[in-house]
Scaffold this active site. Structure first.
Site, PDB file in Angstrom:
ATOM      1  N   ASP A  90       4.509   3.021   6.516  1.00 33.40           N
ATOM      2  CA  ASP A  90       3.784   2.709   7.767  1.00 33.40           C
ATOM      3  C   ASP A  90       4.824   2.045   8.912  1.00 33.40           C
ATOM      4  OD1 ASP A  90       3.582   0.215   6.179  1.00 33.40           O
ATOM      5  OD2 ASP A  90       2.533  -0.606   7.945  1.00 33.40           O
ATOM      6  N   GLU A 102       7.703   1.866  -6.384  1.00 31.53           N
ATOM      7  CA  GLU A 102       7.889   1.430  -4.909  1.00 31.53           C
ATOM      8  C   GLU A 102       8.144   2.635  -3.839  1.00 31.53           C
ATOM      9  OE1 GLU A 102       7.283  -0.346  -2.561  1.00 31.53           O
ATOM     10  OE2 GLU A 102       8.260  -2.293  -2.770  1.00 31.53           O
ATOM     11  N   ASP A 103       7.650   2.524  -2.747  1.00 32.26           N
ATOM     12  CA  ASP A 103       8.048   3.327  -1.559  1.00 32.26           C
ATOM     13  C   ASP A 103       9.487   3.207  -1.231  1.00 32.26           C
ATOM     14  OD1 ASP A 103       7.769   1.055  -0.373  1.00 32.26           O
ATOM     15  OD2 ASP A 103       6.283   1.548   1.028  1.00 32.26           O
ATOM     16  N   LYS A 116      17.698   2.743   1.201  1.00 35.97           N
ATOM     17  CA  LYS A 116      18.390   2.495   2.238  1.00 35.97           C
ATOM     18  C   LYS A 116      19.678   1.776   2.049  1.00 35.97           C
ATOM     19  CE  LYS A 116      14.909   1.333   5.445  1.00 35.97           C
ATOM     20  NZ  LYS A 116      14.392   1.039   6.767  1.00 35.97           N
ATOM     21  N   PHE A 164      14.261   3.186  10.848  1.00 35.81           N
ATOM     22  CA  PHE A 164      12.812   2.791  10.050  1.00 35.81           C
ATOM     23  C   PHE A 164      12.031   3.872   9.957  1.00 35.81           C
ATOM     24  CE2 PHE A 164       8.761   1.227   9.893  1.00 35.81           C
ATOM     25  CZ  PHE A 164       8.858   0.086   9.345  1.00 35.81           C
ATOM     26  N   ASP A 178      14.830  -1.839   0.766  1.00 31.05           N
ATOM     27  CA  ASP A 178      15.535  -1.843   2.168  1.00 31.05           C
ATOM     28  C   ASP A 178      16.453  -2.930   1.495  1.00 31.05           C
ATOM     29  OD1 ASP A 178      16.052  -1.786   4.889  1.00 31.05           O
ATOM     30  OD2 ASP A 178      14.458  -2.946   5.282  1.00 31.05           O
ATOM     31  N   LYS A 192       0.709  -1.257  -0.126  1.00 37.41           N
ATOM     32  CA  LYS A 192      -0.013  -0.100   0.047  1.00 37.41           C
ATOM     33  C   LYS A 192       0.907   1.385   0.177  1.00 37.41           C
ATOM     34  CE  LYS A 192      -2.864  -2.361   3.340  1.00 37.41           C
ATOM     35  NZ  LYS A 192      -3.330  -2.252   4.772  1.00 37.41           N
ATOM     36  N   GLY A 193       1.887   1.105   0.366  1.00 32.61           N
ATOM     37  CA  GLY A 193       3.028   2.158   0.659  1.00 32.61           C
ATOM     38  C   GLY A 193       3.070   3.091  -0.478  1.00 32.61           C
ATOM     39  N   ARG A 227       1.027   6.562   7.607  1.00 34.38           N
ATOM     40  CA  ARG A 227       0.991   6.649   6.187  1.00 34.38           C
ATOM     41  C   ARG A 227       0.487   8.043   5.895  1.00 34.38           C
ATOM     42  NH1 ARG A 227       1.427   1.472   3.830  1.00 34.38           N
ATOM     43  NH2 ARG A 227       0.466  -0.306   5.173  1.00 34.38           N
TER      44      ARG A 227
HETATM   45  P1  IMP Z   1      12.756  -5.005   1.244  1.00 34.99           P
HETATM   46  O1  IMP Z   1      12.221  -6.454   0.686  1.00 34.99           O
HETATM   47  O2  IMP Z   1      13.626  -5.506   2.414  1.00 34.99           O
HETATM   48  O3  IMP Z   1      13.627  -4.131   0.258  1.00 34.99           O
HETATM   49  O4  IMP Z   1      11.362  -4.411   1.886  1.00 34.99           O
HETATM   50  C1  IMP Z   1      10.752  -3.654   1.187  1.00 34.99           C
HETATM   51  C2  IMP Z   1       9.108  -3.345   1.923  1.00 34.99           C
HETATM   52  O5  IMP Z   1       9.335  -3.431   3.224  1.00 34.99           O
HETATM   53  C3  IMP Z   1       8.967  -2.033   1.558  1.00 34.99           C
HETATM   54  O6  IMP Z   1       8.090  -1.755   0.250  1.00 34.99           O
HETATM   55  C4  IMP Z   1       8.200  -1.413   2.522  1.00 34.99           C
HETATM   56  O7  IMP Z   1       6.772  -1.885   2.512  1.00 34.99           O
HETATM   57  C5  IMP Z   1       8.837  -2.247   3.688  1.00 34.99           C
HETATM   58  N1  IMP Z   1       9.771  -1.442   4.433  1.00 34.99           N
HETATM   59  C6  IMP Z   1      11.296  -1.242   4.561  1.00 34.99           C
HETATM   60  N2  IMP Z   1      11.664  -0.402   4.868  1.00 34.99           N
HETATM   61  C7  IMP Z   1      10.634   0.343   5.468  1.00 34.99           C
HETATM   62  C8  IMP Z   1      10.719   1.461   6.482  1.00 34.99           C
HETATM   63  O8  IMP Z   1      11.813   2.085   6.609  1.00 34.99           O
HETATM   64  N3  IMP Z   1       9.512   1.701   6.731  1.00 34.99           N
HETATM   65  C9  IMP Z   1       8.435   1.332   6.515  1.00 34.99           C
HETATM   66  N4  IMP Z   1       8.534   0.249   5.549  1.00 34.99           N
HETATM   67  C10 IMP Z   1       9.565  -0.201   5.073  1.00 34.99           C
HETATM   68 MG    MG Z   2       4.724  -1.638   4.845  1.00 36.11          MG
END
Ligand code: IMP
Ligand code: MG
Length: 179
Positions: free
Chosen positions: A163, A103-104, A135, A156, A107, A47-48, A169
């Protein structure tokens, strides 16, 4: 004014910085996708990314469409499980289309690398990524993201779509969650 929520720690990206950068990204995407035979397909990851998508799409001046995908990679924890499940798939067939994943935040990169593999297998004409935040210190897999809004430190992040257990959000800026 209501007292500030103590869970909201330091500011990471101010509201006006977000809007300025989103405008730049929209201009860049509009230049890069000019004169295509078919509309660009923006794939918004729920949703982000909805908040970023709706601002970004209004700064794109080439013909474009939007479709949504929902994936689960996080529960209520603040670290990636590495397990990605599709909760909602696209309505559009993307074969031979220009596709841009919106994408938001990137990470670990695990969610996006799964999505890239999954969408690539459907035979798009092109497939790129536009992420508002990244990040870099937390990256576990190498990711070719063509458009990035901001690099943020290993905190975070909440706000502008991001969220913590579904809250925050609606903040118009991006802040760090208090430890
Ligand atoms: P990844 O697979 O570790 O790259 O994480 C991707 C998803 O995790 C993102 O699309 C977010 O929904 C969530 N996410 C990762 N880091 C954060 C953060 O710092 N705040 C909120 N959501 C996060
Ligand atoms: Mg999320």
């Amino acid at each position: 004014m209501a007292p500030r929520d103590p869970a909201i720690a330091e500011m990471l990206v101010e509201a006006d910085e977000l809007q300025n950068r989103v405008r730049q990204l929209g201009e860049e995407i509009s230049r890069d996708y000019a004169d295509r035979e078919q509309d660009l397909v923006l794939v918004c990851v729920l949703k982000g990314a909805v908040f970023f998508l709706s601002d970004l799409m209004r700064q794109i001046t080439v013909p474009c469409e939007v479709d949504f995908m929902a994936v689960a990679s996080y529960g209520s924890a603040t670290a990636s499980s590495g397990v990605v499940r599709i909760l909602k798939d696209l309505d559009t067939a993307i074969q031979d289309r220009d596709v841009l994943i919106v994408e938001d935040i990137v990470d670990s990169g695990l969610t996006l690398s799964y999505l890239l593999r999954n969408l690539q297998a459907r035979g798009p004409r092109s497939l790129e990524v536009c992420a508002l935040l990244t990040k870099p210190d937390r990256r576990k897999v190498d990711l070719p993201a063509r458009y990035i809004g901001f690099e943020i430190p290993d905190r975070f992040a909440i706000g502008y779509g991001l969220d913590h257990v579904e809250r925050y959000r609606n903040l118009p800026y991006v802040a760090a969650l208090a430890e």
